[in-house]
Scaffold this active site. Structure first.
Site, PDB file in Angstrom:
ATOM      1  N   ASP A   1     -38.487   9.957  80.690  1.00  7.27           N
ATOM      2  CA  ASP A   1     -37.511   9.480  79.701  1.00  7.27           C
ATOM      3  C   ASP A   1     -38.053   9.750  78.301  1.00  7.27           C
ATOM      4  O   ASP A   1     -37.358   9.514  77.313  1.00  7.27           O
ATOM      5  CB  ASP A   1     -37.266   7.970  79.878  1.00  7.27           C
ATOM      6  CG  ASP A   1     -36.168   7.444  78.962  1.00  7.27           C
ATOM      7  OD1 ASP A   1     -35.063   8.014  79.011  1.00  7.27           O
ATOM      8  OD2 ASP A   1     -36.422   6.497  78.193  1.00  7.27           O
TER       9      ASP A   1
ATOM     10  N   ASP B   1     -55.027  -1.915  84.042  1.00  6.59           N
ATOM     11  CA  ASP B   1     -54.730  -2.417  82.695  1.00  6.59           C
ATOM     12  C   ASP B   1     -56.039  -2.918  82.116  1.00  6.59           C
ATOM     13  O   ASP B   1     -56.894  -3.411  82.859  1.00  6.59           O
ATOM     14  CB  ASP B   1     -53.688  -3.566  82.766  1.00  6.59           C
ATOM     15  CG  ASP B   1     -53.077  -3.866  81.398  1.00  6.59           C
ATOM     16  OD1 ASP B   1     -53.823  -4.132  80.442  1.00  6.59           O
ATOM     17  OD2 ASP B   1     -51.830  -3.827  81.297  1.00  6.59           O
TER      18      ASP B   1
ATOM     19  N   GLU C   1     -40.500  15.230  71.776  1.00  8.21           N
ATOM     20  CA  GLU C   1     -39.080  14.853  71.851  1.00  8.21           C
ATOM     21  C   GLU C   1     -38.407  14.737  70.491  1.00  8.21           C
ATOM     22  O   GLU C   1     -37.179  14.843  70.390  1.00  8.21           O
ATOM     23  CB  GLU C   1     -38.922  13.534  72.615  1.00  8.21           C
ATOM     24  CG  GLU C   1     -39.454  12.317  71.851  1.00  8.21           C
ATOM     25  CD  GLU C   1     -39.243  11.012  72.615  1.00  8.21           C
ATOM     26  OE1 GLU C   1     -39.572  10.965  73.796  1.00  8.21           O
ATOM     27  OE2 GLU C   1     -38.746  10.041  71.995  1.00  8.21           O
TER      28      GLU C   1
ATOM     29  N   HIS D   1     -34.759   9.539  76.290  1.00 13.97           N
ATOM     30  CA  HIS D   1     -35.245   8.265  75.728  1.00 13.97           C
ATOM     31  C   HIS D   1     -34.133   7.208  75.722  1.00 13.97           C
ATOM     32  O   HIS D   1     -33.805   6.638  74.678  1.00 13.97           O
ATOM     33  CB  HIS D   1     -35.806   8.484  74.316  1.00 13.97           C
ATOM     34  CG  HIS D   1     -36.854   7.475  73.957  1.00 13.97           C
ATOM     35  ND1 HIS D   1     -38.027   7.783  73.320  1.00 13.97           N
ATOM     36  CD2 HIS D   1     -36.911   6.126  74.143  1.00 13.97           C
ATOM     37  CE1 HIS D   1     -38.751   6.696  73.135  1.00 13.97           C
ATOM     38  NE2 HIS D   1     -38.087   5.671  73.633  1.00 13.97           N
TER      39      HIS D   1
ATOM     40  N   CYS E   1     -48.294   1.936  79.692  1.00 16.01           N
ATOM     41  CA  CYS E   1     -49.261   1.526  78.655  1.00 16.01           C
ATOM     42  C   CYS E   1     -48.822   2.133  77.316  1.00 16.01           C
ATOM     43  O   CYS E   1     -48.044   3.083  77.288  1.00 16.01           O
ATOM     44  CB  CYS E   1     -50.670   1.964  79.026  1.00 16.01           C
ATOM     45  SG  CYS E   1     -50.831   3.724  79.280  1.00 16.01           S
ATOM     46  N   PRO E   2     -49.303   1.597  76.207  1.00 15.43           N
ATOM     47  CA  PRO E   2     -48.905   2.169  74.907  1.00 15.43           C
ATOM     48  C   PRO E   2     -49.623   3.486  74.639  1.00 15.43           C
ATOM     49  O   PRO E   2     -50.630   3.791  75.290  1.00 15.43           O
ATOM     50  CB  PRO E   2     -49.354   1.104  73.901  1.00 15.43           C
ATOM     51  CG  PRO E   2     -50.367   0.290  74.595  1.00 15.43           C
ATOM     52  CD  PRO E   2     -50.172   0.424  76.069  1.00 15.43           C
TER      53      PRO E   2
ATOM     54  N   ILE F   1     -43.182  -4.655  80.216  1.00 11.79           N
ATOM     55  CA  ILE F   1     -42.318  -3.801  81.048  1.00 11.79           C
ATOM     56  C   ILE F   1     -42.985  -3.496  82.393  1.00 11.79           C
ATOM     57  O   ILE F   1     -42.358  -3.608  83.456  1.00 11.79           O
ATOM     58  CB  ILE F   1     -41.973  -2.499  80.284  1.00 11.79           C
ATOM     59  CG1 ILE F   1     -41.142  -2.827  79.045  1.00 11.79           C
ATOM     60  CG2 ILE F   1     -41.242  -1.509  81.191  1.00 11.79           C
ATOM     61  CD1 ILE F   1     -41.019  -1.679  78.042  1.00 11.79           C
TER      62      ILE F   1
ATOM     63  N   THR G   1     -41.708   6.384  81.357  1.00 10.14           N
ATOM     64  CA  THR G   1     -40.701   5.850  80.420  1.00 10.14           C
ATOM     65  C   THR G   1     -41.402   5.216  79.227  1.00 10.14           C
ATOM     66  O   THR G   1     -40.786   4.459  78.484  1.00 10.14           O
ATOM     67  CB  THR G   1     -39.799   4.789  81.091  1.00 10.14           C
ATOM     68  OG1 THR G   1     -40.630   3.738  81.594  1.00 10.14           O
ATOM     69  CG2 THR G   1     -38.971   5.367  82.207  1.00 10.14           C
ATOM     70  N   SER G   2     -42.700   5.512  79.047  1.00  3.35           N
ATOM     71  CA  SER G   2     -43.452   4.831  77.982  1.00  3.35           C
ATOM     72  C   SER G   2     -43.462   5.648  76.693  1.00  3.35           C
ATOM     73  O   SER G   2     -42.616   5.442  75.815  1.00  3.35           O
ATOM     74  CB  SER G   2     -44.865   4.530  78.465  1.00  3.35           C
ATOM     75  OG  SER G   2     -45.569   3.832  77.474  1.00  3.35           O
ATOM     76  N   ARG G   3     -44.373   6.582  76.564  1.00  9.53           N
ATOM     77  CA  ARG G   3     -44.425   7.467  75.398  1.00  9.53           C
ATOM     78  C   ARG G   3     -44.796   8.859  75.890  1.00  9.53           C
ATOM     79  O   ARG G   3     -45.672   9.007  76.755  1.00  9.53           O
ATOM     80  CB  ARG G   3     -45.460   6.977  74.373  1.00  9.53           C
ATOM     81  CG  ARG G   3     -44.984   5.824  73.512  1.00  9.53           C
ATOM     82  CD  ARG G   3     -43.863   6.238  72.551  1.00  9.53           C
ATOM     83  NE  ARG G   3     -43.361   5.149  71.729  1.00  9.53           N
ATOM     84  CZ  ARG G   3     -42.296   4.402  71.985  1.00  9.53           C
ATOM     85  NH1 ARG G   3     -41.598   4.613  73.107  1.00  9.53           N
ATOM     86  NH2 ARG G   3     -41.898   3.465  71.155  1.00  9.53           N
TER      87      ARG G   3
HETATM   88  P1  NAD Z   1     -46.878  -4.221  76.169  1.00  7.22           P
HETATM   89  O1  NAD Z   1     -47.719  -4.176  74.938  1.00  7.22           O
HETATM   90  O2  NAD Z   1     -46.229  -5.507  76.551  1.00  7.22           O
HETATM   91  O3  NAD Z   1     -47.748  -3.752  77.431  1.00  7.22           O
HETATM   92  C1  NAD Z   1     -48.638  -2.673  77.382  1.00  7.22           C
HETATM   93  C2  NAD Z   1     -49.738  -2.931  78.384  1.00  7.22           C
HETATM   94  O4  NAD Z   1     -50.596  -1.796  78.396  1.00  7.22           O
HETATM   95  C3  NAD Z   1     -50.607  -4.156  78.034  1.00  7.22           C
HETATM   96  O5  NAD Z   1     -50.726  -4.993  79.167  1.00  7.22           O
HETATM   97  C4  NAD Z   1     -51.933  -3.541  77.639  1.00  7.22           C
HETATM   98  O6  NAD Z   1     -53.056  -4.360  77.968  1.00  7.22           O
HETATM   99  C5  NAD Z   1     -51.925  -2.267  78.471  1.00  7.22           C
HETATM  100  N1  NAD Z   1     -52.878  -1.250  78.005  1.00  7.22           N
HETATM  101  C6  NAD Z   1     -53.334  -1.026  76.754  1.00  7.22           C
HETATM  102  N2  NAD Z   1     -54.226  -0.013  76.769  1.00  7.22           N
HETATM  103  C7  NAD Z   1     -54.327   0.388  78.056  1.00  7.22           C
HETATM  104  C8  NAD Z   1     -55.093   1.392  78.696  1.00  7.22           C
HETATM  105  N3  NAD Z   1     -55.954   2.156  78.028  1.00  7.22           N
HETATM  106  N4  NAD Z   1     -54.949   1.533  80.038  1.00  7.22           N
HETATM  107  C9  NAD Z   1     -54.104   0.742  80.728  1.00  7.22           C
HETATM  108  N5  NAD Z   1     -53.369  -0.232  80.164  1.00  7.22           N
HETATM  109  C10 NAD Z   1     -53.479  -0.399  78.850  1.00  7.22           C
HETATM  110  O7  NAD Z   1     -45.812  -3.040  76.008  1.00  7.22           O
HETATM  111  P2  NAD Z   1     -44.389  -2.932  76.699  1.00  7.22           P
HETATM  112  O8  NAD Z   1     -43.379  -3.652  75.876  1.00  7.22           O
HETATM  113  O9  NAD Z   1     -44.517  -3.253  78.149  1.00  7.22           O
HETATM  114  O10 NAD Z   1     -44.098  -1.376  76.491  1.00  7.22           O
HETATM  115  C11 NAD Z   1     -44.789  -0.402  77.252  1.00  7.22           C
HETATM  116  C12 NAD Z   1     -44.465   0.974  76.727  1.00  7.22           C
HETATM  117  O11 NAD Z   1     -43.066   1.253  76.894  1.00  7.22           O
HETATM  118  C13 NAD Z   1     -44.754   1.173  75.226  1.00  7.22           C
HETATM  119  O12 NAD Z   1     -45.405   2.428  75.039  1.00  7.22           O
HETATM  120  C14 NAD Z   1     -43.399   1.236  74.596  1.00  7.22           C
HETATM  121  O13 NAD Z   1     -43.416   2.005  73.430  1.00  7.22           O
HETATM  122  C15 NAD Z   1     -42.584   1.888  75.721  1.00  7.22           C
HETATM  123  N6  NAD Z   1     -41.148   1.643  75.617  1.00  7.22           N
HETATM  124  C16 NAD Z   1     -40.285   2.652  75.967  1.00  7.22           C
HETATM  125  C17 NAD Z   1     -38.921   2.439  75.877  1.00  7.22           C
HETATM  126  C18 NAD Z   1     -37.908   3.486  76.279  1.00  7.22           C
HETATM  127  O14 NAD Z   1     -36.714   3.360  75.944  1.00  7.22           O
HETATM  128  N7  NAD Z   1     -38.289   4.525  76.987  1.00  7.22           N
HETATM  129  C19 NAD Z   1     -38.419   1.204  75.413  1.00  7.22           C
HETATM  130  C20 NAD Z   1     -39.344   0.204  75.084  1.00  7.22           C
HETATM  131  C21 NAD Z   1     -40.709   0.419  75.193  1.00  7.22           C
END
Ligand code: NAD
Length: 329
Positions: A258, A174, A263, A295, A205-206, A155, A232-234
């Site tokens: 988001d 990253d 939540e 979300h 990031c996750p 994302i 929009t992550s967590r």
């Molecule tokens: P992904 O695993 O493809 O990418 C995550 C990136 O974060 C990776 O490149 C990883 O190397 C990097 N990362 C890991 N630890 C890190 C750190 N300490 N510092 C910096 N970077 C770090 O994940 P994604 O599919 O791109 O999803 C990203 C986030 O979006 C996830 O948390 C996911 O749960 C969230 N998400 C939210 C929604 C929503 O509706 N709001 C929907 C889907 C995903």
């Protein structure tokens, strides 16, 4: 195979039901969230399908296992709510939907950034109220600004590319830099440098022990004055109390969320007739420069179709004795 689908909303039912019969799956739709008290609703189900705010901790997993469940199909990408140590101990298996539409999430991130920066919700509320004054609604050109991206995976990479298209300088942090993004001009920097230089900051990031409260009071203080943050992550990537402090002090220019740390008790449900008990949340939404969606970044027709197809595929793999590519190891 019988599967209990927890946290079901009408839209989940619509998209999952469309393909379930043909795939030979019997889906039992349960509106409740999965937690210890609702485990009995999965009785007789070899598989359970869960979502982002379901509880899959040790006690829940043990109770499911005892009742005969062997497979958990997460209908989302993240699985931070699943206790994987207990999963392994019990010999359960978990699959997820690794990517359903990263564009949906990246595009919603941009929508939040622009809406926050240009005060779109407040402007719309004024006009509906017959107030056509634009006083207090001034924004900032996005073009030419520095945008920080923390996490440039599926994302974050798309978000970074969109912001390059806006004519921004994009900097990122990253643990594994993306060479293709670097080739397009994205600069990878230590996290502190990203914080110090980003006028717009977006988290992708996750949620891990290392990233929990990535934005705390110290981190907010490192941002340039007036910076805008989008998450929009967590939710737990941001210390919500610290966010309240950063907004109150005026140092943080705006916040668009988001996702929110607590939540699970609020999002996806209608609480409009209730007194919401979360004081931190209510404080946050009382600020004119805080924007919250529930979300919904993932919520496009394309994403819902892909979530349903991949989830049913994951269930079929399990039912037919295969270890599918989407299993979490
Ligand atoms: P992904 O695993 O493809 O990418 C995550 C990136 O974060 C990776 O490149 C990883 O190397 C990097 N990362 C890991 N630890 C890190 C750190 N300490 N510092 C910096 N970077 C770090 O994940 P994604 O599919 O791109 O999803 C990203 C986030 O979006 C996830 O948390 C996911 O749960 C969230 N998400 C939210 C929604 C929503 O509706 N709001 C929907 C889907 C995903």
């Amino acid at each position: 195979m019988k599967t209990a689908v927890f946290s079901t909303k009408p839209y989940d039912r619509e998209f999952l039901q469309a393909g379930a019969g043909a795939a030979g799956h019997e889906l039992v739709f349960v509106e409740n969230r999965l937690r210890e008290e609702t485990v009995p609703l999965a009785a007789g189900c070899a598989a359970v399908c869960a979502f982002v705010n379901d509880v899959l901790d040790g006690p829940v997993l043990r109770a499911l296992h005892e009742a005969g469940t062997r497979f958990i199909a997460m209908r989302c990408a993240g699985y931070n709510n699943v206790d994987l140590a207990v999963v392994r101990e019990l010999g359960l298996r978990v699959a997820r939907v690794p990517a359903y539409s990263p564009y949906a999430v990246a595009e919603h991130t941009v929508a939040l950034l622009l809406a926050l920066n240009r005060h779109v919700p407040r402007a719309n509320a004024r006009v509906r109220d017959g107030n056509f004054s634009i006083d207090g609604l001034i924004g900032t050109d996005v073009h030419g600004k520095t945008v920080g991206v923390i996490g440039t995976g599926t994302i974050g990479r798309i978000f970074a590319e969109i912001m390059l298209g806006f004519g921004c300088r994009v900097i990122a942090h990253d643990v594994t830099p993306d060479a293709a993004l670097q080739a397009r001009g994205v600069e990878y920097l230590p996290v502190d440098d990203v914080l110090q230089q980003s006028f717009f900051l977006s988290l992708h990031c996750p949620l891990l022990p290392a990233t929990r409260h990535l934005l705390d009071a110290v981190a907010f203080a490192k941002l340039p004055p007036g910076a805008l943050v989008v998450n929009t992550s967590r939710g737990a990537l941001i210390d919500a109390e610290a966010a309240v402090g950063a907004i109150k002090s005026g140092h943080l220019g705006g916040l668009a969320l988001d996702v929110y740390e607590e939540e699970a008790e609020l999002f996806f449900d209608d609480h409009s007739s209730h007194i919401i008990q979360d004081d931190t949340f209510m404080r946050l939404v009382s600020f004119p420069n805080v924007l919250v969606t529930s979300h919904q970044a993932f919520f496009t027709k394309e994403a819902m179709r892909n979530i349903a197809a991949t989830t049913l595929g994951n269930l079929t793999d399990f039912a037919e004795g295969r270890v599918g590519a989407n299993e979490v190891r």
